[in-house]
Design an enzyme around this catalytic site. Structure first.
Site, PDB file in Angstrom:
ATOM      1  N   LYS A  93       0.827  -1.211   0.000  1.00  0.00           N
ATOM      2  CA  LYS A  93       0.000   0.000   0.000  1.00  0.00           C
ATOM      3  C   LYS A  93       0.866   1.268   0.000  1.00  0.00           C
ATOM      4  O   LYS A  93       2.055   1.215   0.303  1.00  0.00           O
ATOM      5  CB  LYS A  93      -0.961  -0.033   1.194  1.00  0.00           C
ATOM      6  CG  LYS A  93      -1.893  -1.267   1.198  1.00  0.00           C
ATOM      7  CD  LYS A  93      -2.805  -1.305   0.001  1.00  0.00           C
ATOM      8  CE  LYS A  93      -3.716  -2.472  -0.236  1.00  0.00           C
ATOM      9  NZ  LYS A  93      -4.008  -3.529   0.610  1.00  0.00           N
TER      10      LYS A  93
HETATM   11  C1  LIG Z   1      -5.236  -4.484   0.978  1.00  0.00           C
HETATM   12  C2  LIG Z   1      -6.706  -4.429   0.919  1.00  0.00           C
HETATM   13  C3  LIG Z   1      -7.520  -4.884   1.965  1.00  0.00           C
HETATM   14  C4  LIG Z   1      -7.019  -5.653   3.143  1.00  0.00           C
HETATM   15  O1  LIG Z   1      -5.975  -5.094   3.808  1.00  0.00           O
HETATM   16  P1  LIG Z   1      -4.944  -6.042   4.593  1.00  0.00           P
HETATM   17  O2  LIG Z   1      -4.139  -5.039   5.363  1.00  0.00           O
HETATM   18  O3  LIG Z   1      -4.162  -6.796   3.586  1.00  0.00           O
HETATM   19  O4  LIG Z   1      -5.739  -6.922   5.488  1.00  0.00           O
HETATM   20  C5  LIG Z   1      -8.880  -4.709   1.859  1.00  0.00           C
HETATM   21  N1  LIG Z   1      -9.439  -4.144   0.785  1.00  0.00           N
HETATM   22  C6  LIG Z   1      -8.687  -3.711  -0.250  1.00  0.00           C
HETATM   23  C7  LIG Z   1      -9.371  -3.067  -1.402  1.00  0.00           C
HETATM   24  C8  LIG Z   1      -7.307  -3.856  -0.229  1.00  0.00           C
HETATM   25  O5  LIG Z   1      -6.590  -3.447  -1.280  1.00  0.00           O
END
Ligand SMILES: *Cc1c(COP(=O)(O)O)cnc(C)c1O
Length: 374
Positions: free
Chosen positions: A185
């Site tokens: 992210k």
């Molecule tokens: C990354 C992501 C998540 C989940 O996040 P995690 O930290 O991996 O649990 C949920 N929704 C979207 C759209 C994502 O890209």
């Protein structure tokens, strides 16, 4: 980077000061949730206009706890998009509710809000919009629908930290807002997340849902009155996040520059589907192109890898996954999500890339597509 260096589709940028701060935490004797988590929550809160924020160990945990705080459970319907990371829908199942999927708008690739409104029934309790690739869902229209139908909103802003809607930061407004700080992210803590709470949510209950439901008393005793998870963030992770937050504006700006370069450099004659060129709102979490429909995506990915370029796929439409088929979904139910899900590829985009990396990717895309068409 030269052609012989592998260019991944993403890579975090961690500065030396952050590495030193993490070392200091490792030497401090306090590794789990402590002062660094509190400092990180305060910093994210400040970034989000002073709203109440609690840190978590994932962006999946934040979504699940948000649904619980919103009172979503058995018998409730929750509207979301089939074109997202499957976590978005899995948490709906986790709390015992029913996911109701609606097709995307092919231009923004986000949930079609007109279709979302049409899917509202007396059982609908909440809506989970997803800002795919960091391109925000239209917040004005979203909250108009939510208010009209008295729905709770859990914004899955996992990909849109640093993005904004009409000049207002994502997280600075709205109902529940969920961020992920997974390694891929725009802001990372390795693994982690943060939940922005609305005024009517109880932060103390949020904390209990985060950690085994435990409520502690001054005399050393405790009670457990709700089933909580094991979702707390470590001080190690929070320290990475504090170091990342200092750079988020510069990261977003660099992503925008690289995305602009992609849009001007990619050969229009290749017949690719391009992302919406919105530079005011989106944070360019990903740069995703749609391959021409006759192109074999697996072969494209393999050919790009052969040229030392990493390409990702985010995401196949989730209603066709085995876990979701029993809800009655079939191929053809959401033609736009299925089309994008089948043709999408994520090209490399991360702040440490140089302009010539973009040029190298664009020329590789052109070469690969031209040779494959023969
Ligand atoms: C990354 C992501 C998540 C989940 O996040 P995690 O930290 O991996 O649990 C949920 N929704 C979207 C759209 C994502 O890209």
């Amino acid at each position: 980077m030269s052609d012989t260096t592998f260019l991944p589709f993403t890579r975090p940028t961690i500065d030396e000061d952050t590495i030193a701060q993490v070392s200091a935490v490792l030497r401090s004797g306090w590794l789990s949730s402590g002062p660094k988590v509190l400092a990180f929550e305060a910093a994210i809160s400040e970034y989000c206009g002073g709203r109440t924020v609690r840190a978590f160990n994932s962006g999946t945990a934040t979504l699940e706890v948000a649904l619980r705080l919103a009172g979503v459970g058995k018998g409730d319907e929750v509207i979301t998009t089939p074109l997202t990371w499957v976590a978005t829908a899995n948490v709906i199942l986790e709390v015992g509710a029913t996911p109701v999927l609606v097709d995307i708008d092919p231009v923004s690739r986000n949930m079609d809000l007109g279709k979302a409104e049409a899917a509202v029934t007396p059982k609908t309790k909440a809506i989970i919009p997803v800002d795919l690739a960091g391109m925000p869902v239209n917040r004005d229209r979203l909250y108009e629908i939510a208010h009209q139908h008295k729905l709770r909103v859990v914004e899955d802003a996992a990909q849109s930290f640093g993005a904004s809607w009409n000049g207002k930061r994502i997280g600075a407004g709205g109902d529940f807002v969920s961020f992920s700080f997974h390694a891929n992210k725009n802001l990372t803590t390795g693994e982690g997340g943060a939940l922005v709470l609305p005024e009517d949510a109880d932060p103390a209950l949020c904390e209990r849902l985060r950690l085994q439901g435990v409520r502690r008393f001054a005399d050393g005793g405790m009670d457990v009155d709700v089933l909580g998870g094991k979702f707390n963030l470590t001080d190690i992770a929070a320290t990475i996040g504090l170091g990342q937050l200092k750079h988020i504006e510069e990261f977003t700006e660099r992503r925008r520059q690289l995305a602009r370069r992609y849009l001007t450099t990619l050969d229009a004659a290749l017949g690719l589907g391009l992302p919406l060129a919105d530079f005011g709102n989106g944070n360019w979490h990903m740069f995703q192109i749609l391959l021409p429909s006759q192109v074999d995506r697996g072969q494209f990915i393999a050919e790009m890898k052969h040229k030392n370029i990493g390409v990702g796929v985010h995401y196949p439409a989730l209603h066709l996954f085995s876990l979701y088929r029993p809800f009655g979904y079939r191929p053809g139910d959401f033609p736009h999500a299925e089309d994008v899900g089948a043709r999408t590829v994520t090209l490399p985009l991360f702040p440490a890339m140089v302009d010539t990396d973009v040029d190298r990717v664009c020329s590789a895309v052109a070469t690969v597509l031209r040779t494959m068409k023969k």
